[in-house]
Motif scaffolding. Structure first.
Motif, PDB file in Angstrom:
ATOM      1  N   VAL A   1     -42.785  89.000  89.337  1.00  0.00           N
ATOM      2  CA  VAL A   1     -43.438  90.172  89.920  1.00  0.00           C
ATOM      3  C   VAL A   1     -43.839  89.833  91.348  1.00  0.00           C
ATOM      4  O   VAL A   1     -43.966  88.660  91.707  1.00  0.00           O
ATOM      5  CB  VAL A   1     -44.695  90.600  89.124  1.00  0.00           C
ATOM      6  CG1 VAL A   1     -44.350  90.954  87.687  1.00  0.00           C
ATOM      7  CG2 VAL A   1     -45.764  89.520  89.166  1.00  0.00           C
ATOM      8  N   CYS A   2     -44.051  90.857  92.132  1.00  0.00           N
ATOM      9  CA  CYS A   2     -44.557  90.681  93.495  1.00  0.00           C
ATOM     10  C   CYS A   2     -45.948  91.298  93.541  1.00  0.00           C
ATOM     11  O   CYS A   2     -46.094  92.527  93.443  1.00  0.00           O
ATOM     12  CB  CYS A   2     -43.632  91.347  94.509  1.00  0.00           C
ATOM     13  SG  CYS A   2     -44.296  91.294  96.196  1.00  0.00           S
ATOM     14  N   ALA A   3     -46.959  90.469  93.678  1.00  0.00           N
ATOM     15  CA  ALA A   3     -48.341  90.948  93.669  1.00  0.00           C
ATOM     16  C   ALA A   3     -48.595  91.943  94.801  1.00  0.00           C
ATOM     17  O   ALA A   3     -49.362  92.896  94.643  1.00  0.00           O
ATOM     18  CB  ALA A   3     -49.305  89.770  93.772  1.00  0.00           C
ATOM     19  N   GLY A   4     -47.937  91.738  95.944  1.00  0.00           N
ATOM     20  CA  GLY A   4     -48.103  92.666  97.064  1.00  0.00           C
ATOM     21  C   GLY A   4     -47.633  94.062  96.726  1.00  0.00           C
ATOM     22  O   GLY A   4     -48.309  95.055  97.020  1.00  0.00           O
ATOM     23  N   ILE A   5     -46.454  94.133  96.088  1.00  0.00           N
ATOM     24  CA  ILE A   5     -45.914  95.437  95.690  1.00  0.00           C
ATOM     25  C   ILE A   5     -46.804  96.077  94.619  1.00  0.00           C
ATOM     26  O   ILE A   5     -47.090  97.281  94.660  1.00  0.00           O
ATOM     27  CB  ILE A   5     -44.470  95.282  95.169  1.00  0.00           C
ATOM     28  CG1 ILE A   5     -43.535  94.887  96.312  1.00  0.00           C
ATOM     29  CG2 ILE A   5     -43.994  96.576  94.513  1.00  0.00           C
ATOM     30  CD1 ILE A   5     -42.111  94.601  95.881  1.00  0.00           C
ATOM     31  N   GLU A   6     -47.267  95.260  93.670  1.00  0.00           N
ATOM     32  CA  GLU A   6     -48.121  95.791  92.605  1.00  0.00           C
ATOM     33  C   GLU A   6     -49.421  96.345  93.175  1.00  0.00           C
ATOM     34  O   GLU A   6     -49.945  97.358  92.693  1.00  0.00           O
ATOM     35  CB  GLU A   6     -48.426  94.702  91.579  1.00  0.00           C
ATOM     36  CG  GLU A   6     -47.215  94.189  90.827  1.00  0.00           C
ATOM     37  CD  GLU A   6     -46.461  95.289  90.095  1.00  0.00           C
ATOM     38  OE1 GLU A   6     -47.101  96.030  89.309  1.00  0.00           O
ATOM     39  OE2 GLU A   6     -45.249  95.413  90.322  1.00  0.00           O
ATOM     40  N   ALA A   7     -49.957  95.696  94.208  1.00  0.00           N
ATOM     41  CA  ALA A   7     -51.184  96.173  94.848  1.00  0.00           C
ATOM     42  C   ALA A   7     -50.959  97.536  95.513  1.00  0.00           C
ATOM     43  O   ALA A   7     -51.819  98.425  95.452  1.00  0.00           O
ATOM     44  CB  ALA A   7     -51.679  95.159  95.875  1.00  0.00           C
ATOM     45  N   GLU A   8     -49.790  97.701  96.144  1.00  0.00           N
ATOM     46  CA  GLU A   8     -49.470  98.992  96.765  1.00  0.00           C
ATOM     47  C   GLU A   8     -49.316 100.079  95.710  1.00  0.00           C
ATOM     48  O   GLU A   8     -49.791 101.201  95.893  1.00  0.00           O
ATOM     49  CB  GLU A   8     -48.185  98.872  97.589  1.00  0.00           C
ATOM     50  CG  GLU A   8     -48.312  98.011  98.837  1.00  0.00           C
ATOM     51  CD  GLU A   8     -47.051  98.032  99.683  1.00  0.00           C
ATOM     52  OE1 GLU A   8     -46.602  99.134 100.043  1.00  0.00           O
ATOM     53  OE2 GLU A   8     -46.511  96.945  99.959  1.00  0.00           O
ATOM     54  N   ILE A   9     -48.655  99.745  94.588  1.00  0.00           N
ATOM     55  CA  ILE A   9     -48.456 100.720  93.519  1.00  0.00           C
ATOM     56  C   ILE A   9     -49.798 101.186  92.970  1.00  0.00           C
ATOM     57  O   ILE A   9     -50.001 102.378  92.693  1.00  0.00           O
ATOM     58  CB  ILE A   9     -47.602 100.106  92.395  1.00  0.00           C
ATOM     59  CG1 ILE A   9     -46.167  99.864  92.880  1.00  0.00           C
ATOM     60  CG2 ILE A   9     -47.586 101.013  91.161  1.00  0.00           C
ATOM     61  CD1 ILE A   9     -45.313  99.098  91.903  1.00  0.00           C
ATOM     62  N   ALA A  10     -50.723 100.250  92.815  1.00  0.00           N
ATOM     63  CA  ALA A  10     -52.030 100.580  92.241  1.00  0.00           C
ATOM     64  C   ALA A  10     -52.807 101.574  93.092  1.00  0.00           C
ATOM     65  O   ALA A  10     -53.662 102.305  92.575  1.00  0.00           O
ATOM     66  CB  ALA A  10     -52.843  99.300  92.055  1.00  0.00           C
ATOM     67  N   GLN A  11     -52.513 101.633  94.396  1.00  0.00           N
ATOM     68  CA  GLN A  11     -53.234 102.532  95.294  1.00  0.00           C
ATOM     69  C   GLN A  11     -52.600 103.911  95.375  1.00  0.00           C
ATOM     70  O   GLN A  11     -53.182 104.830  95.960  1.00  0.00           O
ATOM     71  CB  GLN A  11     -53.306 101.907  96.690  1.00  0.00           C
ATOM     72  CG  GLN A  11     -54.112 100.618  96.744  1.00  0.00           C
ATOM     73  CD  GLN A  11     -54.067  99.955  98.107  1.00  0.00           C
ATOM     74  OE1 GLN A  11     -53.530 100.515  99.060  1.00  0.00           O
ATOM     75  NE2 GLN A  11     -54.633  98.762  98.202  1.00  0.00           N
ATOM     76  N   LEU A  12     -51.417 104.074  94.788  1.00  0.00           N
ATOM     77  CA  LEU A  12     -50.706 105.353  94.872  1.00  0.00           C
ATOM     78  C   LEU A  12     -51.095 106.278  93.728  1.00  0.00           C
ATOM     79  O   LEU A  12     -51.476 105.833  92.641  1.00  0.00           O
ATOM     80  CB  LEU A  12     -49.197 105.117  94.833  1.00  0.00           C
ATOM     81  CG  LEU A  12     -48.579 104.343  96.001  1.00  0.00           C
ATOM     82  CD1 LEU A  12     -47.103 104.075  95.723  1.00  0.00           C
ATOM     83  CD2 LEU A  12     -48.733 105.125  97.303  1.00  0.00           C
ATOM     84  N   ASP A  13     -50.962 107.571  93.976  1.00  0.00           N
ATOM     85  CA  ASP A  13     -51.131 108.548  92.910  1.00  0.00           C
ATOM     86  C   ASP A  13     -49.972 108.417  91.932  1.00  0.00           C
ATOM     87  O   ASP A  13     -48.881 107.966  92.288  1.00  0.00           O
ATOM     88  CB  ASP A  13     -51.160 109.967  93.480  1.00  0.00           C
ATOM     89  CG  ASP A  13     -52.390 110.210  94.349  1.00  0.00           C
ATOM     90  OD1 ASP A  13     -53.415 109.549  94.088  1.00  0.00           O
ATOM     91  OD2 ASP A  13     -52.306 111.039  95.280  1.00  0.00           O
ATOM     92  N   GLU A  14     -50.209 108.858  90.704  1.00  0.00           N
ATOM     93  CA  GLU A  14     -49.181 108.753  89.662  1.00  0.00           C
ATOM     94  C   GLU A  14     -47.868 109.394  90.103  1.00  0.00           C
ATOM     95  O   GLU A  14     -46.784 108.872  89.866  1.00  0.00           O
ATOM     96  CB  GLU A  14     -49.688 109.434  88.380  1.00  0.00           C
ATOM     97  CG  GLU A  14     -48.822 109.206  87.158  1.00  0.00           C
ATOM     98  CD  GLU A  14     -48.904 107.797  86.621  1.00  0.00           C
ATOM     99  OE1 GLU A  14     -47.904 107.324  86.066  1.00  0.00           O
ATOM    100  OE2 GLU A  14     -49.979 107.171  86.754  1.00  0.00           O
ATOM    101  N   ALA A  15     -47.963 110.534  90.767  1.00  0.00           N
ATOM    102  CA  ALA A  15     -46.760 111.267  91.175  1.00  0.00           C
ATOM    103  C   ALA A  15     -45.956 110.507  92.231  1.00  0.00           C
ATOM    104  O   ALA A  15     -44.736 110.666  92.319  1.00  0.00           O
ATOM    105  CB  ALA A  15     -47.156 112.638  91.705  1.00  0.00           C
ATOM    106  N   ASP A  16     -46.641 109.694  93.043  1.00  0.00           N
ATOM    107  CA  ASP A  16     -45.953 108.986  94.134  1.00  0.00           C
ATOM    108  C   ASP A  16     -45.375 107.643  93.702  1.00  0.00           C
ATOM    109  O   ASP A  16     -44.541 107.069  94.401  1.00  0.00           O
ATOM    110  CB  ASP A  16     -46.918 108.751  95.298  1.00  0.00           C
ATOM    111  CG  ASP A  16     -47.402 110.058  95.918  1.00  0.00           C
ATOM    112  OD1 ASP A  16     -46.620 111.033  95.900  1.00  0.00           O
ATOM    113  OD2 ASP A  16     -48.547 110.095  96.395  1.00  0.00           O
ATOM    114  N   ARG A  17     -45.826 107.121  92.564  1.00  0.00           N
ATOM    115  CA  ARG A  17     -45.403 105.786  92.148  1.00  0.00           C
ATOM    116  C   ARG A  17     -43.909 105.727  91.842  1.00  0.00           C
ATOM    117  O   ARG A  17     -43.226 104.783  92.243  1.00  0.00           O
ATOM    118  CB  ARG A  17     -46.206 105.331  90.929  1.00  0.00           C
ATOM    119  CG  ARG A  17     -47.668 105.070  91.241  1.00  0.00           C
ATOM    120  CD  ARG A  17     -48.454 104.674  90.013  1.00  0.00           C
ATOM    121  NE  ARG A  17     -49.866 104.504  90.326  1.00  0.00           N
ATOM    122  CZ  ARG A  17     -50.798 104.237  89.442  1.00  0.00           C
ATOM    123  NH1 ARG A  17     -50.475 104.099  88.154  1.00  0.00           N
ATOM    124  NH2 ARG A  17     -52.061 104.113  89.813  1.00  0.00           N
TER     125      ARG A  17
END
Length: 233
Positions: free
Chosen positions: A106-122
């Protein structure tokens, strides 16, 4: 952990040896054979899970609760471009393969960005990156496979719930996860595959399209089944 398991196995060998000296005990003889294999493996610094055991052999030493028999997952944190041609990741995979373990990069950086997005944008974000699902989802799926678990659903007008059972569970056993009365008085299960349930707009649409099946006590639950249990107690 291996040393702690080795101590447990050595103590078990002592106890089993005393029983064997007291008289011929077939189960103790079988247990001793398994214990000796485990001891040799642990004594060399390996994990107990490296010893390939049948289901019957595992049952002979289950009471020891050996720590290193537990399934293991390595989660490797890599850079955004580190999923391919990564010598460090290759070393982790080689180590895991030697231990009968699995690796999820996994890439923690990418996961951090995903966590900040709305469900529709993920979903769009993952699609742009070329990923089918997030690293967290991959970890969850790998964990379920390691633990031999699957999910089935119950759906009603008020709520949809997910339930976890072991792979190979029958319909009555799945019903028992909801309530013991469901298992005790099980009559049948109305089952729809998840994809059909979604595509056809729910239970009524699946029934009209002939995608809802009636299954009995011997039915083995499949991943994603949407189930409605009939019972009588």
């Amino acid at each position: 952990l291996s040393l702690a398991d080795l101590e447990s196995v050595e103590r078990a060998i002592e106890r089993t040896s005393k029983r064997l000296k007291a008289g011929q005990d077939k189960e103790s003889m079988r247990r001793m054979a398994v214990l000796e294999r485990l001891r040799d493996c642990l004594d060399e610094g390996h994990r107990a899970r490296n010893v390939e055991l049948t289901a019957d052999e595992r049952s002979l030493v289950r009471d020891l609760h050996l720590i290193t028999t537990k399934p293991v997952m390595y989660v490797a944190n890599v850079a955004e471009d580190g999923f391919e041609d990564n010598p460090y990741l290759d070393r982790v995979r080689a180590k895991a393969a030697a231990e009968n373990a699995v690796v999820v990069p996994v890439c923690a950086g990418i996961e951090a960005e995903i966590a900040q997005l709305d469900e529709a944008d993920r979903a769009e974000f993952l699609h742009d990156l070329g990923y089918a699902e997030s690293g967290l989802d991959q970890v969850i799926r790998a964990g379920y496979r390691l633990l031999e678990l699957l999910t089935f659903f119950t759906a009603g007008p008020k709520e949809v719930r997910a339930w976890t059972v072991r792979s190979g569970s029958t319909a009555p056993q799945a019903a028992g996860r909801i309530h013991t009365d469901f298992e005790r008085g099980f009559i049948r299960a109305e089952v729809t595959a998840y994809d059909d349930f979604i595509a056809l707009g729910g239970e009524h649409g699946a029934r009209d399209a002939g995608k809802l099946r009636l299954e009995g006590k011997s039915y083995v639950v499949r991943e994603g089944d949407v189930m409605h249990f009939r019972f009588n107690v």
